[in-house]
Design an enzyme around this catalytic site. Structure first.
Site, PDB file in Angstrom:
ATOM      1  N   ASP A   1      -4.852   0.249   8.541  1.00  0.00           N
ATOM      2  CA  ASP A   1      -4.624   0.044   7.107  1.00  0.00           C
ATOM      3  C   ASP A   1      -5.294  -1.208   6.562  1.00  0.00           C
ATOM      4  OD1 ASP A   1      -3.136   2.318   6.609  1.00  0.00           O
ATOM      5  OD2 ASP A   1      -1.208   1.350   6.966  1.00  0.00           O
TER       6      ASP A   1
ATOM      7  N   GLY B   1       2.174  -5.741   6.867  1.00  0.00           N
ATOM      8  CA  GLY B   1       1.417  -6.587   7.774  1.00  0.00           C
ATOM      9  C   GLY B   1      -0.075  -6.464   7.554  1.00  0.00           C
ATOM     10  N   SER B   2      -0.538  -5.262   7.280  1.00  0.00           N
ATOM     11  CA  SER B   2      -1.959  -5.047   7.019  1.00  0.00           C
ATOM     12  C   SER B   2      -2.390  -5.746   5.731  1.00  0.00           C
ATOM     13  CB  SER B   2      -2.254  -3.553   6.918  1.00  0.00           C
ATOM     14  OG  SER B   2      -1.975  -2.901   8.138  1.00  0.00           O
TER      15      SER B   2
ATOM     16  N   LYS C   1       0.848  -1.184   0.000  1.00  0.00           N
ATOM     17  CA  LYS C   1       0.000   0.000   0.000  1.00  0.00           C
ATOM     18  C   LYS C   1       0.889   1.240   0.000  1.00  0.00           C
ATOM     19  CE  LYS C   1      -0.541   1.668   3.599  1.00  0.00           C
ATOM     20  NZ  LYS C   1       0.083   2.805   4.339  1.00  0.00           N
TER      21      LYS C   1
ATOM     22  N   ILE D   1       4.366   0.854   4.175  1.00  0.00           N
ATOM     23  CA  ILE D   1       3.640   0.397   2.982  1.00  0.00           C
ATOM     24  C   ILE D   1       2.658  -0.726   3.330  1.00  0.00           C
ATOM     25  CG2 ILE D   1       5.241   1.199   1.212  1.00  0.00           C
ATOM     26  CD1 ILE D   1       6.564  -1.533   1.220  1.00  0.00           C
TER      27      ILE D   1
ATOM     28  N   PRO E   1       9.412  -5.195   3.141  1.00  0.00           N
ATOM     29  CA  PRO E   1      10.071  -4.900   4.415  1.00  0.00           C
ATOM     30  C   PRO E   1       9.039  -4.632   5.504  1.00  0.00           C
ATOM     31  CG  PRO E   1      10.244  -3.030   2.919  1.00  0.00           C
ATOM     32  CD  PRO E   1       9.661  -4.148   2.127  1.00  0.00           C
ATOM     33  N   VAL E   2       9.381  -4.963   6.749  1.00  0.00           N
ATOM     34  CA  VAL E   2       8.446  -4.773   7.854  1.00  0.00           C
ATOM     35  C   VAL E   2       8.595  -3.362   8.425  1.00  0.00           C
ATOM     36  CG1 VAL E   2       8.490  -7.225   8.406  1.00  0.00           C
ATOM     37  CG2 VAL E   2      10.050  -5.670   9.594  1.00  0.00           C
TER      38      VAL E   2
END
Length: 283
Positions: free
Chosen positions: A135, A101-102, A8, A98, A93-94
């Site tokens: 998100d 995880g969501s 995102k 962006i 990447p965590v």
């Protein structure tokens, strides 16, 4: 069952207020890139999660992945026992602004809704998503949307012109709460949307004054972000360089995916980087 969990990207992000409970109100134009994670699930006796992909190591220490929380929330809403063997193939990447995880949680909701035959539909999935994170509702849609409220108010936007996206992250995680805490006081007005944007240059011109209200605070906490923004802006054909979300991932807007891909390839090898097209067909 397999589900794509695209990155995102907040093309613009304005902090418009704060609720009594401390949550900030936002106004953001979110789009989705053609790069992301993959969530897959197969029938099983119980609920499990396996991690794979180049980014799996960053999640190994998590006590309870958001994908598992999404699975349990969906099962509770449907009134069934959560039972599936889930695999998360991690590429994004965590803690990078962006919505990785969501997006994973949203993909899990879509995949398990299909696997379990619960047939809850997008509206009920978004309701479940709102309880998982700000998100997650927009990631259930995985198409260009205007996000408002604390992420739960979603509106359609005018058709976007074709454009290319470049994403780059200096491989530095940045905690969202810390960025909000460091933000300068005050709030921004909501954006006024046009009927259409004729081309990518017009979109960039409209986005430019809207900004990202979290960018200055993120740079204070993570100075390398400024270097990433400068490197993107210096690439030929870059129409706009900006940070996404609470960082540290930054994006570049280009007229074509080909230009974005070439620009990404020219960035430092040590960064996480991608260039290409917006994900036009959702997750």
């Amino acid at each position: 069952m397999h589900g794509f969990a695209p990155a995102k990207v907040n093309l613009a992000l304005r902090v418009t207020g704060r609720r009594a409970d401390g949550y900030h109100l936002l106004d953001s134009l979110a789009v989705f890139a053609g790069v992301g994670d993959v969530v897959s699930a197969t029938p099983a006796e119980g609920l499990s999660l396996a991690l794979a992909g180049p980014g799996a190591g960053a999640l190994q220490a998590e006590p309870d992945n958001l994908v598992l929380r999404a699975a349990r929330a969906l099962a509770a809403e449907a009134g069934i026992a959560p039972a599936a063997a889930i695999t998360l193939e991690k590429h994004l990447p965590v803690a990078s602004g962006i919505g990785g995880g969501s997006a994973d949680a949203a993909a899990a909701l879509r995949v398990l809704d299909a696997l379990w035959g619960t047939g809850l539909g997008p509206a009920r999935l978004r309701t479940i998503a709102a309880g998982l994170g700000a998100d997650v509702p927009v990631c259930v849609e995985s198409r260009p949307m205007r996000m408002r409220g604390v992420g739960e108010v979603l509106d359609a936007v005018p058709p976007l012109p074709p454009f290319g996206l470049l994403l780059a992250n200096p491989r530095l995680a940045l905690a969202t709460p810390a960025v909000f805490k460091a933000r300068a006081p005050g709030f921004s007005a909501e954006a006024a949307y046009p009927d259409r944007w004729p081309d990518a240059a017009a979109l960039a011109d409209w986005l430019r004054p809207l900004g990202n209200d979290l960018e200055a605070a993120a740079i204070t906490l993570c100075p390398p972000i400024a270097g990433v923004l400068a490197a993107i802006a210096a690439r030929p054909g870059c129409l706009l360089a900006r940070m996404s979300g609470s960082g540290a991932t930054c994006f570049g807007l280009f007229a074509t995916p080909v230009e974005a891909e070439a620009a990404a390839a020219a960035l430092p090898d040590g960064w996480w980087r991608w260039g290409g097209a917006e994900a036009r067909h959702g997750g």
